[in-house]
Design a protein around this motif. Structure first.
Motif, PDB file in Angstrom:
ATOM      1  N   ILE A  41     -55.335  76.425  17.563  1.00 61.16           N
ATOM      2  CA  ILE A  41     -55.754  75.193  16.723  1.00 61.16           C
ATOM      3  C   ILE A  41     -56.935  74.539  17.730  1.00 61.16           C
ATOM      4  O   ILE A  41     -57.964  73.637  16.980  1.00 61.16           O
ATOM      5  N   GLN A  42     -57.035  74.827  19.295  1.00 58.98           N
ATOM      6  CA  GLN A  42     -58.046  74.252  19.790  1.00 58.98           C
ATOM      7  C   GLN A  42     -59.026  75.655  19.559  1.00 58.98           C
ATOM      8  O   GLN A  42     -60.686  74.893  19.505  1.00 58.98           O
ATOM      9  N   ASP A  43     -59.107  76.767  19.373  1.00 64.89           N
ATOM     10  CA  ASP A  43     -59.651  77.616  18.640  1.00 64.89           C
ATOM     11  C   ASP A  43     -60.467  77.072  17.182  1.00 64.89           C
ATOM     12  O   ASP A  43     -62.086  77.294  17.013  1.00 64.89           O
ATOM     13  N   LYS A  44     -60.210  76.282  16.468  1.00 65.62           N
ATOM     14  CA  LYS A  44     -60.330  76.187  15.307  1.00 65.62           C
ATOM     15  C   LYS A  44     -61.032  74.188  15.360  1.00 65.62           C
ATOM     16  O   LYS A  44     -61.073  74.665  14.200  1.00 65.62           O
ATOM     17  N   PHE A  45     -60.954  73.963  16.451  1.00 61.23           N
ATOM     18  CA  PHE A  45     -61.167  72.439  16.776  1.00 61.23           C
ATOM     19  C   PHE A  45     -62.313  71.647  16.191  1.00 61.23           C
ATOM     20  O   PHE A  45     -62.165  70.936  15.342  1.00 61.23           O
ATOM     21  N   CYS A  46     -63.705  72.831  15.628  1.00 64.54           N
ATOM     22  CA  CYS A  46     -64.652  72.702  15.112  1.00 64.54           C
ATOM     23  C   CYS A  46     -64.532  72.853  14.322  1.00 64.54           C
ATOM     24  O   CYS A  46     -65.540  72.131  13.593  1.00 64.54           O
ATOM     25  N   GLY A  47     -63.944  73.764  12.979  1.00 60.88           N
ATOM     26  CA  GLY A  47     -63.716  73.222  12.009  1.00 60.88           C
ATOM     27  C   GLY A  47     -62.626  72.172  11.012  1.00 60.88           C
ATOM     28  O   GLY A  47     -63.274  71.691  10.302  1.00 60.88           O
TER      29      GLY A  47
END
Length: 980
Positions: free
Chosen positions: A868-874
């Protein structure tokens, strides 16, 4: 199957199959069905139906079984196909003798030979055509006729083939036998004319039958046998000869009495001549160009001058008028606006047309159409007197009327008037001006002429728009003519009513509407409406005043007349007896109800009480029942929630109309579905009876018909009406049906299924996912795989957004299930979903779904999960996109607010010309008050989720996460979150 031993057995079973006793008949039919695929069976049948000593009924049945066998088993690729050896034997046997004595059997044999020829001629059956050509030359009358009959059916069948290779074969055949076919036709035609001259009726009838058959052959060869027939001297020679032969045959009709059996066949032959010309013009307009002048001269001469008096008959006149009409309207003969873009062939044809249609010719055609063909005949006037309602139905388009002279003359008038309006408008206006003022009641001829001229003015209404001041004419003359009560004036009263109905949608001032409504009420109050002033015209008049797309209609003008008009129409509905008339009255009642909507409520009691009786009386009249269904649809819409009082009658009607096990559903289903839908939309609550009707839906979904969209609308209406009761009873069945449908359905159908699931989740976010759980894994897989259809992907994401936002626990279980099925980790599945969601956000066009996506993905926060943190930007990108979609700036304060938020339900204010909200509209509004999309501020939600994430990670960790987001996006986010 051994022929010798089998013939006796097959003959015995065929004899049993002709029995009237079902105990004998059924086993025989079963046995014959079993033999259909047996080798040798059709050879036995051939021997039986060619044996003229056997019973005619048995031979007839043998021919039918043989013919059906050709359809099923003759082609080489067919299951249980006949062997090539047997087919060779059968082909030879079929054309050995053309000596069948029974006409009906001879026709069937000719048809089955043609069926074989369609598959095998000429490659596998090269001897067929030569054999037929030789056989039609023999002197034996019976053999010659049967061979000619077969020749016709074979030619007709081969001409109907459309593949390029087949067309080429037919062109070759036509060029090879055309000369012979012309000679054959000329021979039989000359023979017939000689017999007519000598007065030998029997011989004339015999030769005329052969003339007719040979002409039928030539028609097919001429129309379908040549690519460019105008290059063939023989073809053009035959077509020119048609005109001479037509004249000869028309002259023959003078000497052949009406009661003579030959007369009917003679008229058929004359009509066939005209069909040759019409078909050739239709298929080869440019090849027809050399015939335009002669065709017009011929047709106009016989139809519009004294040349045709005493010899023409109605169908011939109709055909001649069709010929003129096709030449006048033919697109191939109309030059482009820019003449240079037109082909030489078009210009040549147009030149011939223009040279023919001079002012004197057009004036004479117009005058003759109006003053001769438009006149009511003595027969029509007599019918009007003796059976006024029957006359009403006949004129409004009964089956016989469709093929009669009157509609044909009217269509020709409209087409010629449109094409040559500049020439003909002054001619028609002169006729109108000559009829101004009162008419002598004793002069029947003058009354009928006025009726005909008014008819012409009505038909040409659009062309006369700039030339007639209809408002003044209405006030100064037509209104007064409506009030003339003399019995002999009723044709004019009828025509004036119809005329106003024609013009009202063309050119009629809104201010004059109340005068019209007053006139309608007066007409409906006539004690002898049906017989005196022609009911059909009154109803047509009403239709003209009340069309739904009439923007000039004002409810306030109509309301003072509503009670009187509705009551009188209802009385008329009870008075009339013919099914078609009742249908028309119901249609007008429906228009009235639709126009005034809920303002009809005080006046419908009588109609509501009468419709159950009319429904019962119309058990054998499905089209009348369709009209009743349409009326009920408008009634329910007008009554709104009060329509619940109709349920004792309404629900059984819906039940019958939508039950596919009941034969009437074929006629009633479409209207029945619409009635079902509007009943649900206007229902204040779900009754047990209304819930029970849904049992019909399972069989309907199996149909997968063009009504599929309505099926889903009905399902959605039940969901909005009472999801708990409905889903508790039918969710499992629906889920099974949807799983089957999704295996073989269009993209549009797939979206309809998914929208139902989405609505279930919206209405019942806790139990909904469990009820439709079997469908959800495939939706997850569709998202991960990147569903290629944007509209499907958008709906997938809408469903997943509902599950994630409103039932996080179920979302987790669903991802676990898909992970197990795919052999992947849960986090990997979650990461793929978020990545695809971000990537395909542009597929979502509805603002509600876009906000839902932002809320759903934000609901994953706060989280320590690395995916989820990896996809935070999206997630932040989608959130900011959502803010742009829903946030509006308050110009006074400079702050932003979420435009999708709803705090309370307000009954919308409805103007008199707007439809009030249905009960379903209100339910959807109430549902929106519980929907996070409309109750949760996206701005507030983002702020709270980011604050929680910050608290979870600490300031340093949160800043590191925010640095993964584009600085421009961060700036936009900060602007939206000012004040927090």
């Amino acid at each position: 199957m051994d022929l010798n031993s089998a013939s006796t057995i097959v003959l015995q079973v065929l004899t049993q199959a002709t029995s009237q006793d079902t105990a004998v008949l059924k086993p025989a039919e079963e046995q014959l069905k079993q033999w259909e695929t047996q080798p040798g069976f059709y050879s036995v049948l051939l021997n039986i139906f060619t044996n003229h000593t056997l019973d005619v009924n048995v031979r007839w049945l043998a021919v039918l079984y043989f013919k059906n066998g050709i359809d099923r088993y003759w082609r080489r690729v067919a299951p249980h196909a006949l062997s090539e050896e047997e087919k060779t034997t059968l082909r030879a046997g079929l054309i050995t003798n053309f000596n069948e004595p029974v006409n009906q059997i001879a026709t069937q044999i000719s048809v089955l030979i043609a069926k074989v020829a369609r598959v095998d001629c000429p490659r596998q059956w090269p001897e067929l055509i030569p054999t037929l050509l030789e056989s039609v030359k023999v002197q034996d009358d019976l053999r010659q006729h049967r061979a000619l009959l077969t020749f016709y059916h074979v030619t007709k069948t081969l001409a109907s083939k459309r593949l390029a290779a087949d067309r080429k074969l037919f062109y070759d055949l036509a060029s090879g036998i055309y000369s012979f076919a012309c000679s054959l036709w000329n021979h039989h035609t000359d023979t017939f004319l000689q017999h007519v001259c000598t007065g030998d009726e029997a011989a004339a009838s015999n030769s005329l039958e052969r003339t007719l058959l040979s002409l039928k052959v030539l028609r097919k060869l001429t129309v379908h046998g040549f690519v460019e027939p105008h290059w063939s001297v023989e073809v053009m020679g035959f077509l020119h000869a048609v005109f001479e032969r037509l004249k000869q045959f028309l002259e023959c009709s003078r000497s052949i009495r009406a009661e003579n059996v030959c007369r009917d066949r003679l008229e058929k032959t004359i009509i066939l001549f005209t069909k040759v010309l019409l078909d050739f013009l239709d298929q080869h307009p440019f090849s027809f160009t050399p015939l335009i002048q002669r065709s017009l001269e011929f047709a106009v001469s016989y139809v519009f001058t004294e040349a045709g008096e005493g010899i023409v008959f109605e169908r011939f006149i109709v055909q001649c008028m069709n010929l003129i009409k096709m030449i006048v309207k033919n697109y191939a003969y109309k030059p482009s606006k820019n003449i240079e873009d037109s082909s030489p062939e078009t210009l040549e044809a147009h030149k011939i047309k223009t040279a023919f249609f001079t002012y004197p010719t057009l004036m004479e055609i117009c005058r003759r159409l109006v003053t001769h063909y438009f006149l009511l005949t003595k027969e029509e006037l007599t019918m009007w007197e003796e059976d006024p309602e029957g006359f009403t139905v006949e004129e409004s388009g009964g089956d016989s009327w469709k093929y009669s002279l009157r509609p044909c003359t009217e269509v020709l008038f409209i087409d010629i008037f449109h094409e040559y309006n500049q020439t003909l408008i002054p001619v028609l206006l002169e006729m109108v001006h000559s009829l101004q003022g009162s008419t002598n009641m004793e002069d029947t001829s003058a009354i009928l002429i006025k009726d005909a001229v008014y008819n012409a003015v009505g038909l040409a209404a659009y062309e006369l728009f700039d030339s007639v001041d209809f408002d003044q004419w209405f006030k100064n003359q037509l209104l007064a003519e409506l009030q003339v009560s003399h019995n002999r004036y009723k044709p004019i009263r009828r025509r004036v009513i119809w005329l106003i109905g024609q013009w009202i949608s063309v050119k009629f001032k809104s201010d004059l509407r109340p005068v019209l409504y007053e006139a309608i009420c007066n007409l409906l109050q006539d004690q002898d409406l049906v017989s005196c002033i022609h009911l059909q015209s009154v109803l047509f008049f009403l239709n003209g005043c009340l069309p739904v797309d009439d923007f000039e209609f004002r409810t306030d003008q109509f309301l003072p007349y509503l009670e009187s008009m509705f009551t009188l129409l209802f009385q008329l509905l009870q008075e009339v007896t013919q099914c078609d008339t009742k249908m028309h009255v119901l249609h007008v009642l429906s228009c009235v109800i639709e126009r005034v909507n809920m303002q009809i409520r005080p006046y419908v009691g009588c109609l509501v009480q009468y419709l159950p009786l009319l429904w019962k009386q119309s058990e054998e009249h499905n089209m009348l029942r369709c009209a009743i269904l349409t009326t009920l649809i408008h009634l329910v819409q007008g009554l709104g929630a009060e329509s619940k009082n109709l349920y004792p009658f309404l629900l059984p009607v819906i039940q019958l109309s939508t039950d596919v096990s009941q034969p009437p559903h074929v006629y009633l289903l479409e209207d029945g579905l619409e009635l079902w839908l509007v009943t649900l939309e206007n229902s204040p609550c779900l009754t047990p009876e209304l819930l029970r009707i849904f049992q019909n839906m399972s069989a309907l979904l199996d149909l997968s018909s063009e009504n599929l969209k309505n099926f889903f609308k009905i399902i959605n209406a039940y969901i909005f009406l009472s999801s708990s009761e409905f889903l508790q009873m039918y969710a499992a069945d629906l889920c099974r049906s949807f799983c089957e449908l999704l295996k073989d359905i269009t993209t549009e159908g797939q979206v309809q299924v998914l929208k139902v699931v989405e609505n279930v989740l919206k209405v019942n976010p806790v139990l909904g996912p469990q009820m439709f759980q079997p469908l959800l894994p495939s939706i997850v897989r569709g998202i991960i795989d990147g569903e290629r259809y944007p509209v499907v992907m958008s709906t997938y994401l809408g469903i997943m957004g509902r599950v994630l936002l409103q039932n996080a626990r179920f979302f987790s279980l669903l991802l676990n299930q898909v992970a197990c099925e795919l052999g992947q980790e849960l986090d990997q599945i979650l990461g793929n979903i978020i990545e695809m969601w971000v990537d395909r956000m542009d597929n979502i066009t509805q603002p509600e779904r876009r906000k839902l996506s932002a809320l759903a993905l934000l609901s994953l926060l706060p989280s320590l999960n690395s995916v989820i943190q990896d996809k935070f930007c999206g997630i932040i990108n989608i959130s900011v996109e959502g803010l742009h979609d829903v946030m509006t700036e308050d110009p006074e304060t400079g702050t932003y607010k979420d435009c999708m938020l709803m705090s309370h339900f307000e009954e919308p204010k409805v103007t008199e010309d707007e439809e009030p909200p249905t009960e379903q509209d209100k339910r959807k509004k109430m549902l929106a008050l519980k929907d996070p999309v409309h109750t949760v501020s996206l701005q507030q939600f983002i702020y709270e989720k980011l604050k929680a994430q910050q608290e979870l990670l600490g300031e340093q960790g949160f800043q590191a996460l925010m640095e993964t987001v584009d600085t421009e996006i961060v700036a936009q986010l900060q602007e939206f979150l000012q004040g927090f």
